[in-house]
Motif scaffolding. Structure first.
Motif, PDB file in Angstrom:
ATOM      1  N   ARG A 104      -5.942   9.644  -1.362  1.00 13.23           N
ATOM      2  CA  ARG A 104      -5.805  10.142  -2.747  1.00 13.23           C
ATOM      3  C   ARG A 104      -5.074  11.482  -2.848  1.00 13.23           C
ATOM      4  O   ARG A 104      -4.159  11.634  -3.672  1.00 13.23           O
ATOM      5  N   ARG A 126       0.243   7.809  -6.945  1.00 11.21           N
ATOM      6  CA  ARG A 126      -0.249   6.767  -7.856  1.00 11.21           C
ATOM      7  C   ARG A 126      -1.741   6.926  -8.153  1.00 11.21           C
ATOM      8  O   ARG A 126      -2.330   6.095  -8.838  1.00 11.21           O
ATOM      9  N   ALA A 127      -2.341   7.997  -7.614  1.00  8.87           N
ATOM     10  CA  ALA A 127      -3.788   8.158  -7.733  1.00  8.87           C
ATOM     11  C   ALA A 127      -4.211   8.344  -9.192  1.00  8.87           C
ATOM     12  O   ALA A 127      -3.537   9.024  -9.968  1.00  8.87           O
ATOM     13  N   HIS A 146       0.855  -1.196   0.000  1.00  9.90           N
ATOM     14  CA  HIS A 146       0.000   0.000   0.000  1.00  9.90           C
ATOM     15  C   HIS A 146       0.890   1.246   0.000  1.00  9.90           C
ATOM     16  O   HIS A 146       1.857   1.319   0.780  1.00  9.90           O
ATOM     17  N   PRO A 147       0.592   2.250  -0.825  1.00 12.23           N
ATOM     18  CA  PRO A 147       1.443   3.453  -0.883  1.00 12.23           C
ATOM     19  C   PRO A 147       1.608   4.125   0.481  1.00 12.23           C
ATOM     20  O   PRO A 147       2.697   4.633   0.790  1.00 12.23           O
ATOM     21  N   CYS A 197      -9.360   5.845  -8.322  1.00 12.59           N
ATOM     22  CA  CYS A 197      -9.258   6.022  -6.872  1.00 12.59           C
ATOM     23  C   CYS A 197     -10.394   6.879  -6.311  1.00 12.59           C
ATOM     24  O   CYS A 197     -10.457   7.101  -5.098  1.00 12.59           O
ATOM     25  N   CYS A 227     -10.776   6.928  -2.177  1.00 10.73           N
ATOM     26  CA  CYS A 227      -9.675   6.596  -1.274  1.00 10.73           C
ATOM     27  C   CYS A 227      -9.237   7.850  -0.508  1.00 10.73           C
ATOM     28  O   CYS A 227      -8.914   8.877  -1.111  1.00 10.73           O
ATOM     29  N   CYS A 263      -6.286  -0.848  -2.140  1.00 15.57           N
ATOM     30  CA  CYS A 263      -5.657   0.081  -3.087  1.00 15.57           C
ATOM     31  C   CYS A 263      -5.949  -0.374  -4.513  1.00 15.57           C
ATOM     32  O   CYS A 263      -5.887  -1.569  -4.798  1.00 15.57           O
ATOM     33  N   HIS A 264      -6.252   0.585  -5.385  1.00 14.79           N
ATOM     34  CA  HIS A 264      -6.494   0.237  -6.794  1.00 14.79           C
ATOM     35  C   HIS A 264      -5.188   0.019  -7.552  1.00 14.79           C
ATOM     36  O   HIS A 264      -5.193  -0.631  -8.600  1.00 14.79           O
ATOM     37  N   CYS A 317      -1.315  10.869  -2.659  1.00  9.90           N
ATOM     38  CA  CYS A 317      -0.770   9.669  -3.299  1.00  9.90           C
ATOM     39  C   CYS A 317      -0.318   9.965  -4.727  1.00  9.90           C
ATOM     40  O   CYS A 317      -1.098  10.473  -5.543  1.00  9.90           O
TER      41      CYS A 317
HETATM   42  S1  SF4 Z   1      -6.356   3.599  -4.086  1.00 15.09           S
HETATM   43 FE1  SF4 Z   1      -5.343   5.090  -5.409  1.00 15.09          FE
HETATM   44  S2  SF4 Z   1      -5.098   6.911  -4.140  1.00 15.09           S
HETATM   45 FE2  SF4 Z   1      -5.543   5.215  -2.783  1.00 15.09          FE
HETATM   46  S3  SF4 Z   1      -3.557   4.478  -2.131  1.00 15.09           S
HETATM   47 FE3  SF4 Z   1      -4.150   3.258  -3.889  1.00 15.09          FE
HETATM   48  S4  SF4 Z   1      -3.277   4.336  -5.669  1.00 15.09           S
HETATM   49 FE4  SF4 Z   1      -3.224   5.756  -3.953  1.00 15.09          FE
END
Ligand code: SF4
Length: 236
Positions: free
Chosen positions: A205, A210-211, A170-171, A215, A202, A226-227, A208
């Motif tokens: 978001r 990676r969003a 998880h980020p 998300c 999320c 996490c997506h 993050c």
């Molecule tokens: S769901 Fe999206 S925003 Fe949330 S942690 Fe994962 S990549 Fe980041």
């Protein structure tokens, strides 16, 4: 048992102290200052329906690494480590199968953190589960078998301790580890959201990198919520 909906008398008679014991934050301040550890332990055992004689108290003291004579001390006479052991004895008095340890290392110096963690680890060796709530990742690394990471009131990662500490997916979990001085010492940008003003989707978001549009939906927890989980995030 649904603890949230359980009636007060069920919690009092069956749960507190009997199924679940609590090791509170700052044990020394949790103890009643004008009564000896022995008086507090005897009262706890009595309330749990196990009135104890001197031999029972001595056995409980030895079980948590205290000398029976230590029970005659008042809280201000206990060292931090001894207060921790008294708290462990109080939590163990009803022989619960789960101990919840709530930030037990807050404000302790490193040697005492090590002692506290080995005490808790020893309790798990007696076939008991310990739920440790902590911000101290080094302490968690010493004792945890599984690690749940919470963000904005939700569990976002629930994995083995080995996976969390060596391959977080998880980020936010990866960011926590990267922030440690012993690792990258790099802070996660931004701040946690107000719990009353959570963003849609999320909650991590806004912070993050990676969003994506995906998300904007709350991800389900499947080890990580996490997506776009990380594949191989090297943190050591
Ligand atoms: S769901 Fe999206 S925003 Fe949330 S942690 Fe994962 S990549 Fe980041």
């Amino acid at each position: 048992m649904d603890l949230v909906g359980a009636p007060e008398d069920v919690l009092a008679r069956r749960v507190r102290g009997r199924m679940i014991g609590l090791v509170p934050q700052s044990p020394a301040t949790h103890l009643t200052p004008v009564r000896t550890a022995r008086a507090q332990l005897a009262e706890t055992l009595r309330e749990l329906g196990n009135p104890a004689g001197p031999d029972d108290l001595a056995a409980l003291a030895r079980r948590v690494g205290l000398r029976p004579a230590d029970l005659d001390l008042y809280p201000h006479q206990l060292s931090g480590g001894m207060a921790q052991r008294v708290a462990n004895a109080l939590a163990l008095a009803g022989d619960p199968w789960l101990i919840i340890a709530d930030e037990p290392t807050t404000g302790l110096d490193r040697p005492l953190v090590e002692t506290t963690m080995s005490e808790l680890r020893r309790l798990t060796g007696e076939g008991r589960a310990v739920l440790l709530i902590t911000h101290d990742l080094r302490a968690a690394e010493q004792v945890a078998d599984r690690v749940a990471v919470m963000y904005a009131g939700r569990i976002v990662s629930l994995t083995s301790a080995d996976e969390f500490f060596t391959r977080p997916r998880h980020p936010y979990a990866a960011g926590l580890l990267d922030a440690l001085p012993s690792r990258r010492f790099t802070a996660i940008p931004g701040h946690p959201p107000e719990l009353t003003l959570l963003p849609d989707g999320c909650a991590f978001r806004p912070r993050c990198d990676r969003a994506t549009a995906a998300c904007e939906r709350i991800p389900e927890l499947n080890e990580v919520a996490c997506h776009h989980p990380l594949e191989h995030h090297a943190v050591r």
